[in-house]
Design an enzyme around this catalytic site. Structure first.
Site, mmCIF file in Angstrom:
data_model
loop_
_atom_site.group_PDB
_atom_site.id
_atom_site.type_symbol
_atom_site.label_atom_id
_atom_site.label_comp_id
_atom_site.label_asym_id
_atom_site.label_seq_id
_atom_site.Cartn_x
_atom_site.Cartn_y
_atom_site.Cartn_z
ATOM 1 C CG HIS A 278 -0.239 -0.001 2.585
ATOM 2 N ND1 HIS A 278 -0.097 1.102 3.122
ATOM 3 C CD2 HIS A 278 0.263 -1.094 3.242
ATOM 4 C CE1 HIS A 278 0.371 0.687 4.526
ATOM 5 N NE2 HIS A 278 0.719 -0.510 4.068
ATOM 6 C CB ALA A 279 -0.159 4.805 0.393
#
Lengths: 351, 224
Positions: A278-279
């Site tokens: 994810h980010a």
């Protein structure tokens, strides 16, 4: 003035006021429906009252500012104002409530919130968090506008014009547009910066994008509805070129780039952490990759992206258990692949 | 592409997105950035949902629904777009999803016009003579219900088309690399950005703000 219950009912009904919007009366039937409680209170069966259903002439408003009309008409009816005068008043409100609301909300606040959301994503915030945050921000102002409008309308009745002026909506719209210009600049700057890194600063793509911004600036209203048509046209053109075997771009793709006199190192790893790539880990991965001279490519199921581009890494959307191939090309490729592989093997250092 | 529960949630989302844009609330659920991300979350990939939603948002950002004007309706269209992008995967999937979403948004815009004509037909009795509060309320709710069904129907058709494309097309025929695909899909957003800036007026002090933003954005891109 309306009781607390009456105020709540009017407010909740304002959320559904556009439900029967039509080309004959525009918002008139919605306004009458929202005002029904005062008729029902008189005679639920016949609807006969001093102020019966008056959906006879078109009425329109921005939906958020329709509460001003709801409040003002309710107050005027409570004060026993002549129905014909109320009808004229509704007509007089139509243009200002539509124009002010469109300029403030659709023309300024909403696009600014959406641009801010994309910027937040590019800065590395997870998409669901971005969407949750922007909905809270946007609707905080949205609901405040509806509530304020209803209060002003109920307080001032037919004198509501002074209350609308005091809300200084055009001034707020102007201020929000100023913030919007800055945010659009930030977004374009970030996209050009990323594009320059990924595609090369001399790329025709960047020139094309700059040309389109200028075309939009020059043509304004005439071109701004053409976005979706342009999108479909571009994709279909590339599909057609791909199907006919003509390379759509003279620039080689990542898979075909070869560097002479360079070390090539490759390693297969598996995503181990619960949330996947994810980010936050994507941003960390890009930071580690940027410490090395070597070109870094990251592949998932045949899709290869630039390992130094946060957009590229995020686009892989690699979930837990996904196999990734880290490929480095350059003098320090071995060290780069070792560092990045270790980072993935450690579950992105998340507990 | 999605299990029955996921499909049901997508249809509910499509119905809500359509209602939000036209009839109920206007809470911004109808923007493709929001509906696309939520659709991606339902399908297990919110990142892909956000990216496809952002591409559609860029293409549609310049269109402002002033007065009763209707424009393409990208909210429900973003849902099958995301389903297609995730189903095909990769850069080709994203491009195909964005194109399908744009096409469906044009169809959706046409159905909004139809819905408003139907609303006029449902409400006709209100202008033709005396009506009761119960009659007005019933007609009003019928219009809202029809709009919700319209949104769910559009989404169902779109997801069906997505499933058909996923089963028939090989995404590897897409000829552009990922960075070039992203660049291609951002181009309509560039047009919209210019049009939006023009709509916001552009006096000298705002040009300075834009320049400041461009420099700041380039610096941020280098540092992130």
């Amino acid at each position: 003035m309306a009781s607390r219950t009456g105020f709540t009912r009017l407010f909740l009904r304002s959320l559904f006021i556009q439900g029967s919007w039509n080309y004959r009366g525009l918002l008139d039937t919605g306004l009458e429906w929202a005002l029904l409680p005062r008729v029902e209170a008189t005679d639920p069966e016949s609807g006969e009252s001093a102020h019966g259903i008056q959906a006879a002439e078109p009425f329109n408003s921005h939906p958020y500012l329709a509460t001003i009309a709801l409040g003002a008409v309710t107050r005027a009816e409570q004060e026993g104002v002549d129905p014909l005068r109320i009808r004229s008043f509704r007509q007089a409100l139509r243009s200002p409530l539509g124009g002010l609301g469109d300029a403030l909300v659709w023309g300024a606040w909403r696009p600014v919130c959406l641009v801010a959301a994309v910027l937040a994503f590019l800065a590395g915030i997870a998409p669901l968090l971005v969407i949750g945050g922007v909905l809270v921000l946007y609707n905080g102002v949205h609901l405040a506008l509806r509530l304020k409008g209803l209060r002003v309308g109920l307080e001032l009745g037919l004198r509501v014009a002074t209350g609308i002026r005091a809300m200084r909506l055009p001034l707020w719209a102007e201020r929000i547009r100023g913030v919007g210009v800055l945010l659009v600049g930030l977004l374009l700057g970030m996209l050009w910066g990323r594009g320059g890194e990924s595609l090369g600063w001399s790329s025709g793509w960047l020139l094309g994008a700059a040309g389109l911004v200028l075309a939009g600036l020059a043509a304004g209203e005439r071109l701004r509805r053409w976005g979706p048509v342009l999108l479909v046209g571009l994709v279909l053109t590339v599909m057609g070129l791909s199907a006919s075997g003509t390379p759509p771009s003279a620039t080689p793709t990542e898979e075909t780039v070869q560097l002479s006199d360079s070390v090539v190192e490759e390693r297969r790893v598996h995503v181990r952490n619960q949330l996947g790539l994810h980010a936050r880990p994507a941003a960390e991965f890009v930071k580690i990759a940027a410490r090395f001279q070597a070109e870094i490519h990251l592949s998932k199921e045949g899709l290869t992206v630039n390992g130094k581009s946060i957009m590229g890494v995020l686009m892989l959307a690699a979930e837990r258990g996904t196999e990734l191939v880290i490929r480095g090309e350059g003098s320090d490729a071995a060290a780069a692949v070792e560092a990045l592989g270790g980072f993935v093997d450690q579950g992105f250092r998340e507990t | 592409m999605a299990d029955p529960l996921g499909l049901g949630l997508l249809l509910l989302l499509g119905s809500w997105a359509a209602l939000d844009g036209t009839a109920v609330g206007q809470f911004m659920i109808s923007r493709p950035l929001v509906s696309g991300t939520v659709a991606g979350w339902i399908l297990g990939d919110p990142y892909a949902g956000f990216l496809v939603g952002a591409v559609l948002e860029g293409a549609h950002l310049g269109g402002l629904p002033v007065g009763g004007a209707r424009l393409p309706e990208p909210g429900p269209a973003a849902i099958p777009a995301v389903a297609l992008a995730i189903g095909l995967g990769g850069a080709g999937g994203m491009a195909a999803g964005a194109a399908l979403g744009s096409l469906l948004s044009l169809v959706g815009g046409a159905t909004v016009i139809g819905q408003r004509r139907v609303n006029g037909w449902v409400m006709r009795g209100i202008w033709e003579g005396k009506t009761t509060p119960g009659d007005l309320a019933a007609r009003h709710w019928v219009c809202i219900a029809l709009d919700g069904v319209r949104g769910a129907g559009l989404t169902a058709v779109g997801v069906g088309i997505s499933a058909l494309i996923v089963s028939r097309i090989d995404p590897s025929v897409w000829g552009l690399s990922t960075p070039h695909t992203v660049a291609l899909l951002v181009l309509p957003g560039a047009l919209s950005a210019g049009a939006l800036l023009r709509a916001w007026n552009f006096p000298r002090h705002r040009r300075a703000l834009l320049a400041l933003g461009l420099l700041g954005g380039a610096a941020l891109a280098a540092s992130l």
